[in-house]
Design a protein around this motif. Structure first.
Motif, PDB file in Angstrom:
ATOM      1  N   VAL A 199     -11.345  51.873   0.199  1.00  0.00           N
ATOM      2  CA  VAL A 199     -12.222  52.991   0.551  1.00  0.00           C
ATOM      3  C   VAL A 199     -11.383  54.230   0.835  1.00  0.00           C
ATOM      4  O   VAL A 199     -10.408  54.172   1.590  1.00  0.00           O
ATOM      5  N   GLN A 200     -11.790  55.346   0.232  1.00  0.00           N
ATOM      6  CA  GLN A 200     -11.111  56.620   0.441  1.00  0.00           C
ATOM      7  C   GLN A 200     -12.139  57.654   0.891  1.00  0.00           C
ATOM      8  O   GLN A 200     -13.124  57.914   0.194  1.00  0.00           O
ATOM      9  N   GLY A 201     -11.919  58.237   2.075  1.00  0.00           N
ATOM     10  CA  GLY A 201     -12.774  59.306   2.558  1.00  0.00           C
ATOM     11  C   GLY A 201     -12.110  60.655   2.340  1.00  0.00           C
ATOM     12  O   GLY A 201     -10.907  60.803   2.587  1.00  0.00           O
ATOM     13  N   ILE A 202     -12.893  61.640   1.901  1.00  0.00           N
ATOM     14  CA  ILE A 202     -12.375  62.990   1.637  1.00  0.00           C
ATOM     15  C   ILE A 202     -13.230  63.995   2.396  1.00  0.00           C
ATOM     16  O   ILE A 202     -14.457  64.024   2.238  1.00  0.00           O
ATOM     17  N   GLU A 203     -12.565  64.824   3.193  1.00  0.00           N
ATOM     18  CA  GLU A 203     -13.263  65.790   4.045  1.00  0.00           C
ATOM     19  C   GLU A 203     -12.342  66.979   4.301  1.00  0.00           C
ATOM     20  O   GLU A 203     -11.141  66.797   4.512  1.00  0.00           O
TER      21      GLU A 203
END
Length: 376
Positions: free
Chosen positions: A257-261
């Motif tokens: 899982v990769q979160g981008i913000e």
């Protein structure tokens, strides 16, 4: 729900207050169905209802009046304070703190900001309530004149707050219609407010964003998790990830899982949960979502997007179309931009949608949509 402020014409923020809640919910479901009528295969699940009162976990209160008689609420058309400390959509736990805020304004001789005159110090108090019962209190000042008084009174202030609360001071020197400035000093040792939605610990830093309706936020994350669980992708991106609600709820079974913000504050908060839960295959990066996707060497099997009201970019939609992504979950607070974006995503078919009533007593709502790739 009845509101004396609305009936008296003192506050009209909740435009749907006179409408029975069951009718509000149906109107939102009908509005969303009309907005997305161009997608004939889209099946609408029953809308997710909210508590119709006491649902707001955040109170962004303007402080006005005088030190001896402060108002805690909003401003009228002339810039004068309207006291709304008994607002029925605010959680009761937040309303219980307003007398404490007033007490410290008086005891510390804090000077409320006078908007018409551009004078004074204390502009706002922003309160956020966690589902654990803890709160975050942010004092917003024009200058640092009252900072020492607030810092030195912290032990006494904390005695009147729930356990594990966070207190900070924000500085907004400009005379403009915004809630907070860039500089923030956290006074407590604890720097994040912890939530425990669906058993997932989530952290909020003072300048981070969290959904204002905890009950519906939890339901929103459960719905996304169910769809991702059913699809069972080996890899997932959470674009516009905020403090990581979707990513953290879907990080199970060794999934990558990769979160981008873009917000570094939100990324730092999400990383706290990653470390607490020992999620070795979950990472968060501070970056623009479109730039990240266009620069990526490999696409994931599934993508969750939760953009601001303007929706995703045309470039991101095109990248998704051209990629090998098989599943998309789109969470939107604006059905107009959502309809445009779903039309852009013409290599996918919108299969299911659900209205989530994040904002009772208003026309606004959240909607979450499941899409599947139907063309190469």
């Amino acid at each position: 729900m009845e509101c004396l402020y609305f009936s008296a014409g003192r506050c009209r923020s909740c435009t749907q207050m006179p409408v029975p809640y069951v009718d509000q919910l149906q109107a939102k479901a009908d509005h969303c169905a009309t907005a997305l009528a161009q997608f004939p295969e889209l099946q609408f699940l029953p809308p997710q209802a909210s508590s119709e009162s006491g649902f707001r976990n955040k109170a962004k209160m303007v402080i006005s009046g005088t030190t001896e008689n402060p108002t805690i609420g909003i401003l009228d058309a002339d810039g004068h304070g309207v006291d709304l400390r008994n607002c029925g959509v605010c959680a009761p736990e937040l309303r219980a703190l307003f007398p404490v805020i007033e007490r410290f304004i008086k005891e510390l001789k804090l000077i409320p900001y006078d908007v018409p005159k551009g004078k004074g110090q204390l502009k706002h108090v922003i309160l956020t309530l966690s589902d654990t019962g803890a709160v975050m209190v942010r004092w917003v000042l024009r200058t640092k004149k009252h900072f020492v008084a607030l810092r030195d009174s912290l032990p006494q202030f904390l005695e009147l707050l729930p356990r594990y609360s966070v207190v900070s001071v924000n500085f907004l020197p400009e005379h403009k219609a915004v809630l907070e400035g860039e500089e923030e000093i956290i006074l407590t040792r604890r720097t994040t407010l912890e939530f425990g939605l669906n058993g997932v610990p989530m952290h909020l830093r003072p300048q981070g964003f969290f959904q204002t309706n905890t009950e519906i936020a939890a339901a929103l994350y459960r719905q996304a998790r169910q769809w991702i669980t059913d699809a069972n992708p080996a890899s997932l991106w959470d674009l516009y990830s905020g403090v990581g609600g979707f990513a953290l709820h879907c990080a199970e079974g060794g999934r990558r899982v990769q979160g981008i913000e873009t917000s570094t504050e939100a990324v730092a908060a999400a990383q706290v949960t990653v470390e607490e839960m020992g999620l070795e295959n979950t990472t968060f990066t501070a970056m623009d979502a479109t730039e990240f996707a266009l620069a990526a060497e490999q696409a994931p099997e599934a993508v969750i997007v939760n953009p601001p009201r303007r929706g995703i970019t045309a470039d991101l939609a095109q990248w998704l179309n051209d990629s090998t992504v098989q599943h998309v979950v789109y969470s939107s607070c604006n059905s107009v931009s959502l309809a445009r974006d779903l039309a852009w995503l013409d290599k996918f078919t919108a299969k299911q949608a659900r209205v989530m009533d994040m904002f009772p007593q208003t026309n606004h709502y959240e909607v979450i949509v499941r899409l599947e790739r139907t063309a190469a």
